[in-house]
Write an enzyme that holds these catalytic residues in place. Structure first.
Site, PDB file in Angstrom:
ATOM      1  N   HIS A 142      -1.474   0.457  -9.739  1.00  0.00           N
ATOM      2  CA  HIS A 142      -2.128  -0.465  -8.785  1.00  0.00           C
ATOM      3  C   HIS A 142      -2.881  -1.577  -9.526  1.00  0.00           C
ATOM      4  CE1 HIS A 142      -4.031  -0.877  -4.531  1.00  0.00           C
ATOM      5  NE2 HIS A 142      -3.885  -2.059  -5.121  1.00  0.00           N
ATOM      6  N   ARG A 147       0.853  -1.180   0.000  1.00  0.00           N
ATOM      7  CA  ARG A 147       0.000   0.000   0.000  1.00  0.00           C
ATOM      8  C   ARG A 147       0.893   1.235   0.000  1.00  0.00           C
ATOM      9  NH1 ARG A 147      -3.609  -2.645  -1.432  1.00  0.00           N
ATOM     10  NH2 ARG A 147      -5.570  -3.085  -0.385  1.00  0.00           N
ATOM     11  N   GLU A 207      -3.962   7.600  -4.659  1.00  0.00           N
ATOM     12  CA  GLU A 207      -4.293   7.010  -5.958  1.00  0.00           C
ATOM     13  C   GLU A 207      -5.657   7.560  -6.378  1.00  0.00           C
ATOM     14  OE1 GLU A 207      -4.156   2.782  -5.378  1.00  0.00           O
ATOM     15  OE2 GLU A 207      -2.102   2.837  -4.700  1.00  0.00           O
TER      16      GLU A 207
HETATM   17  C1  8YV Z   1      -7.494  -4.197  -5.242  1.00  0.00           C
HETATM   18  C2  8YV Z   1      -5.710  -4.843  -3.747  1.00  0.00           C
HETATM   19  O1  8YV Z   1      -8.324  -4.538  -4.205  1.00  0.00           O
HETATM   20  O2  8YV Z   1      -6.373  -6.972  -3.013  1.00  0.00           O
HETATM   21  C3  8YV Z   1      -5.972  -5.866  -2.697  1.00  0.00           C
HETATM   22  O3  8YV Z   1      -5.759  -5.568  -1.526  1.00  0.00           O
HETATM   23  O4  8YV Z   1      -5.081  -3.875  -3.512  1.00  0.00           O
HETATM   24  C4  8YV Z   1      -6.233  -4.996  -5.110  1.00  0.00           C
HETATM   25  O5  8YV Z   1      -6.395  -6.299  -5.494  1.00  0.00           O
HETATM   26  C5  8YV Z   1      -8.165  -4.382  -6.539  1.00  0.00           C
HETATM   27  O6  8YV Z   1      -7.598  -3.423  -7.355  1.00  0.00           O
HETATM   28  C6  8YV Z   1      -9.644  -4.195  -6.521  1.00  0.00           C
HETATM   29  O7  8YV Z   1      -9.962  -2.843  -6.326  1.00  0.00           O
END
Ligand code: 8YV
Length: 315
Positions: free
Chosen positions: A280, A233, A262
């Site tokens: 991302h 993150r 983001e």
């Molecule tokens: C996003 C992610 O959730 O799984 C996670 O924690 O950061 C990603 O897979 C995905 O972009 C769906 O919004």
């Protein structure tokens, strides 16, 4: 039989929308949007939320829904959901672990190779005509045989480490306590590990406990030959400190799939030539997003059937 009501937050592919609409009476909220368009009866009726996104799902939003019992997150990370508030209200929360581990680790390895071998620039060297006009592309950095440190040896960190082994890369990891590994070196201090590796992978979960754990001291320990890779993150890195380190050459470079703010990342990143920037997209394959959507719906279905969630988040 009347369908249960759910709130669908964020953007979904048609192959996710269609089965949700078939099983539920769906109401919608844009990621980071408002609920002003929902009629009063929707607030009463909604019992589940299918959540997608990286804007905060606060307790305040949850409390608009008196009968909310379940939040199904599309993603393994649930740092943008106020889980403590959900728990205090008895609202169950699920996520989508495991199904995306391989993709996230694959992208981390891909970014290490792409940054080290200058792959984006190599393509540009040809398409801009430089190869024909000026000859050889500048020499790049070797990948195999280097030393890597993994911050966080959870599911994703371990999958990254396993992928490094065939590259003859020496693996170290930071975790509070040593873990069962095939001989990887444990550190309980990130700076000490950073000082002894060429590549530092950040694989910890987001949230307050890990906010800014990669700060100026760690970047300085990684040093002017070091590469930082973030597939966790944006919050885990002190981003102004990272930008300073990239601009000053305190580290060699960074390959980043995640950022603060983001999708409107700090424009200072755009002026750098020692970064590989990725929007991302670590779980962003057709195969994995399909499985994530299916798992999200399986969790919703379990809740509405009065069964245990398939993948509840730890409380
Ligand atoms: C996003 C992610 O959730 O799984 C996670 O924690 O950061 C990603 O897979 C995905 O972009 C769906 O919004």
């Amino acid at each position: 039989m009347t369908k249960p009501d759910i709130l669908v937050v964020g953007d979904y592919a048609d192959y996710d929308h269609a089965p949700m609409q078939e099983a539920y009476n769906t109401w919608h909220m844009a990621e980071g949007g408002t609920l002003d368009h929902l009629p009063a009866e929707a607030f009463e009726a909604i019992r589940g939320i299918a959540f997608r996104g990286h804007s905060f799902l606060s307790g305040e939003i949850m409390d608009r829904f008196p009968n909310l019992g379940m939040i199904a997150n599309l993603g393994v990370g649930y740092d943008t959901i106020d889980v403590a508030h959900a728990v205090s209200r008895g609202i169950l929360v699920s996520n989508t672990p495991d199904v995306l581990t391989e993709d996230v680790a694959d992208l981390g390895i891909g970014m290490m190779i792409a940054w080290s071998r200058g792959i984006p620039g190599a393509q540009n060297w040809i398409t801009s005509g430089h190869w024909a006009q000026h000859g050889e592309y500048r020499l790049q950095r070797k990948v195999s045989g280097k030393r890597a440190g993994i911050v966080g040896l959870g599911r994703i960190g371990r999958a990254v480490a396993e992928r490094l082994v065939p590259f003859n890369i020496d693996v170290s990891y930071f975790a509070r306590a040593p873990k069962e590994t095939p001989g990887w070196t444990h550190y309980d201090d990130i700076a000490a590990m950073a000082a002894n590796v060429d590549v530092l992978f950040v694989c910890v979960s987001g949230g307050p406990a890990t906010a800014g754990i990669i700060g100026k001291d760690i970047l300085e320990a990684l040093g002017p030959a070091g590469l930082l890779i973030n597939i966790s993150r944006g919050t885990t890195i002190d981003e102004p400190a990272l930008l300073n380190a990239l601009e000053s050459g305190a580290i060699a470079g960074a390959a980043l799939d995640v950022f603060l703010n983001e999708r409107h990342i700090d424009p200072r990143f755009l002026a750098l030539d020692n970064v590989l920037l990725s929007p991302h997209q670590s779980s962003g394959t057709i195969e994995t997003r399909t499985r994530m959507g299916a798992l999200q719906r399986e969790n919703l279905a379990a809740f509405f059937a009065g069964q245990a969630l398939i993948t509840p988040v730890p409380e």
